[in-house]
Design an enzyme around this catalytic site. Sequence first.
Site, PDB file in Angstrom:
ATOM      1  N   TYR A  12      12.296  59.264  -3.502  1.00 14.67           N
ATOM      2  CA  TYR A  12      13.706  59.582  -3.248  1.00 14.67           C
ATOM      3  C   TYR A  12      14.211  60.741  -4.115  1.00 14.67           C
ATOM      4  O   TYR A  12      15.289  60.684  -4.713  1.00 14.67           O
ATOM      5  CB  TYR A  12      14.590  58.347  -3.415  1.00 14.67           C
ATOM      6  CG  TYR A  12      14.129  57.205  -2.542  1.00 14.67           C
ATOM      7  CD1 TYR A  12      14.247  57.274  -1.163  1.00 14.67           C
ATOM      8  CD2 TYR A  12      13.546  56.076  -3.110  1.00 14.67           C
ATOM      9  CE1 TYR A  12      13.805  56.238  -0.359  1.00 14.67           C
ATOM     10  CE2 TYR A  12      13.103  55.034  -2.308  1.00 14.67           C
ATOM     11  CZ  TYR A  12      13.235  55.122  -0.931  1.00 14.67           C
ATOM     12  OH  TYR A  12      12.783  54.086  -0.137  1.00 14.67           O
ATOM     13  N   ASP A  28       5.975  63.638  -4.928  1.00 16.00           N
ATOM     14  CA  ASP A  28       6.799  62.545  -4.428  1.00 16.00           C
ATOM     15  C   ASP A  28       7.057  61.545  -5.553  1.00 16.00           C
ATOM     16  O   ASP A  28       6.248  60.670  -5.822  1.00 16.00           O
ATOM     17  CB  ASP A  28       6.103  61.857  -3.251  1.00 16.00           C
ATOM     18  CG  ASP A  28       6.995  60.844  -2.564  1.00 16.00           C
ATOM     19  OD1 ASP A  28       8.112  60.581  -3.056  1.00 16.00           O
ATOM     20  OD2 ASP A  28       6.571  60.319  -1.520  1.00 16.00           O
ATOM     21  N   ASP A  43       8.439  65.700   0.683  1.00 18.81           N
ATOM     22  CA  ASP A  43       7.971  64.897  -0.452  1.00 18.81           C
ATOM     23  C   ASP A  43       6.486  64.561  -0.280  1.00 18.81           C
ATOM     24  O   ASP A  43       6.099  63.921   0.687  1.00 18.81           O
ATOM     25  CB  ASP A  43       8.800  63.617  -0.567  1.00 18.81           C
ATOM     26  CG  ASP A  43      10.274  63.913  -0.776  1.00 18.81           C
ATOM     27  OD1 ASP A  43      10.597  64.720  -1.667  1.00 18.81           O
ATOM     28  OD2 ASP A  43      11.107  63.370  -0.036  1.00 18.81           O
ATOM     29  N   ARG A  75      13.123  60.364  13.442  1.00 16.92           N
ATOM     30  CA  ARG A  75      12.396  59.831  12.291  1.00 16.92           C
ATOM     31  C   ARG A  75      10.899  59.785  12.592  1.00 16.92           C
ATOM     32  O   ARG A  75      10.463  59.223  13.579  1.00 16.92           O
ATOM     33  CB  ARG A  75      12.913  58.424  11.949  1.00 16.92           C
ATOM     34  CG  ARG A  75      12.240  57.809  10.744  1.00 16.92           C
ATOM     35  CD  ARG A  75      12.864  56.455  10.384  1.00 16.92           C
ATOM     36  NE  ARG A  75      12.061  55.780   9.395  1.00 16.92           N
ATOM     37  CZ  ARG A  75      12.020  56.083   8.106  1.00 16.92           C
ATOM     38  NH1 ARG A  75      12.764  57.066   7.650  1.00 16.92           N
ATOM     39  NH2 ARG A  75      11.246  55.424   7.280  1.00 16.92           N
ATOM     40  N   LYS A  76      10.114  60.411  11.695  1.00 17.88           N
ATOM     41  CA  LYS A  76       8.668  60.314  11.847  1.00 17.88           C
ATOM     42  C   LYS A  76       8.261  58.855  11.680  1.00 17.88           C
ATOM     43  O   LYS A  76       8.822  58.180  10.828  1.00 17.88           O
ATOM     44  CB  LYS A  76       7.963  61.193  10.802  1.00 17.88           C
ATOM     45  CG  LYS A  76       8.247  62.676  10.981  1.00 17.88           C
ATOM     46  CD  LYS A  76       7.575  63.530   9.935  1.00 17.88           C
ATOM     47  CE  LYS A  76       8.254  63.368   8.594  1.00 17.88           C
ATOM     48  NZ  LYS A  76       7.687  64.206   7.526  1.00 17.88           N
ATOM     49  N   ASP A 119       5.747  68.591   5.685  1.00 24.44           N
ATOM     50  CA  ASP A 119       6.520  67.484   5.155  1.00 24.44           C
ATOM     51  C   ASP A 119       7.064  67.956   3.807  1.00 24.44           C
ATOM     52  O   ASP A 119       6.535  68.905   3.215  1.00 24.44           O
ATOM     53  CB  ASP A 119       5.615  66.258   4.989  1.00 24.44           C
ATOM     54  CG  ASP A 119       6.343  65.074   4.393  1.00 24.44           C
ATOM     55  OD1 ASP A 119       7.477  64.789   4.818  1.00 24.44           O
ATOM     56  OD2 ASP A 119       5.781  64.442   3.494  1.00 24.44           O
TER      57      ASP A 119
END
Length: 185
Positions: free
Chosen positions: A20, A17, A11, A108-109, A9
């Site tokens: 955004y 993280d 972020d 999308r996960k 992954d």
Amino acid sequence: MARPALFLDRDGVINVDHAYVHRREDFQFIDGIFELCRSARARGHRIFVVTNQAGIGRGYYTEDDFHALTAWMLQRFEAEGAPIDRVYFCPFHPEHGVGAYKLDSPMRKPGPGMIQQAAREFGVDVAASTLVGDMDTDIQAGVAAGIGRLLQFRPADDERPVHAAATRIRRLADAEAYLRAALSA
């Protein structure tokens, strides 16, 4: 011949993280990420990033912003001797997406779409692969795709429980050690 892969992954695993993240000045690499990738690469693994980027879908930044930051990130990995094979991203959000980005995408996960696409395009042995994610949705995507080793990164100060299918790691160095031990078996 199919090869194992390390799926990451972005972020929360590659970078802190900060919500955004889309600018270099906000991008802070997490300690141990380059070592983990060098170790995986030395053991014959491909390396993929699989990242939801709902900030694009919500209109917080553009796909061009994402691609510019990604190009810089990939250069950093290359310079560290830990090249990434490909970055897969999903800009869609089923509820908060704007315009064409409001979509319930299988990419999308927690959907396994990005992992499955990498497996098809690169001939990945998914069962022999490892995923490192920080969110339950990362682990759910790994389960749905059939990834053999699922590691959930939760730093020492993060006491949230981990997904039942995952092994908790508190430092990325722990993932590197786990990967090394699993491949030596």
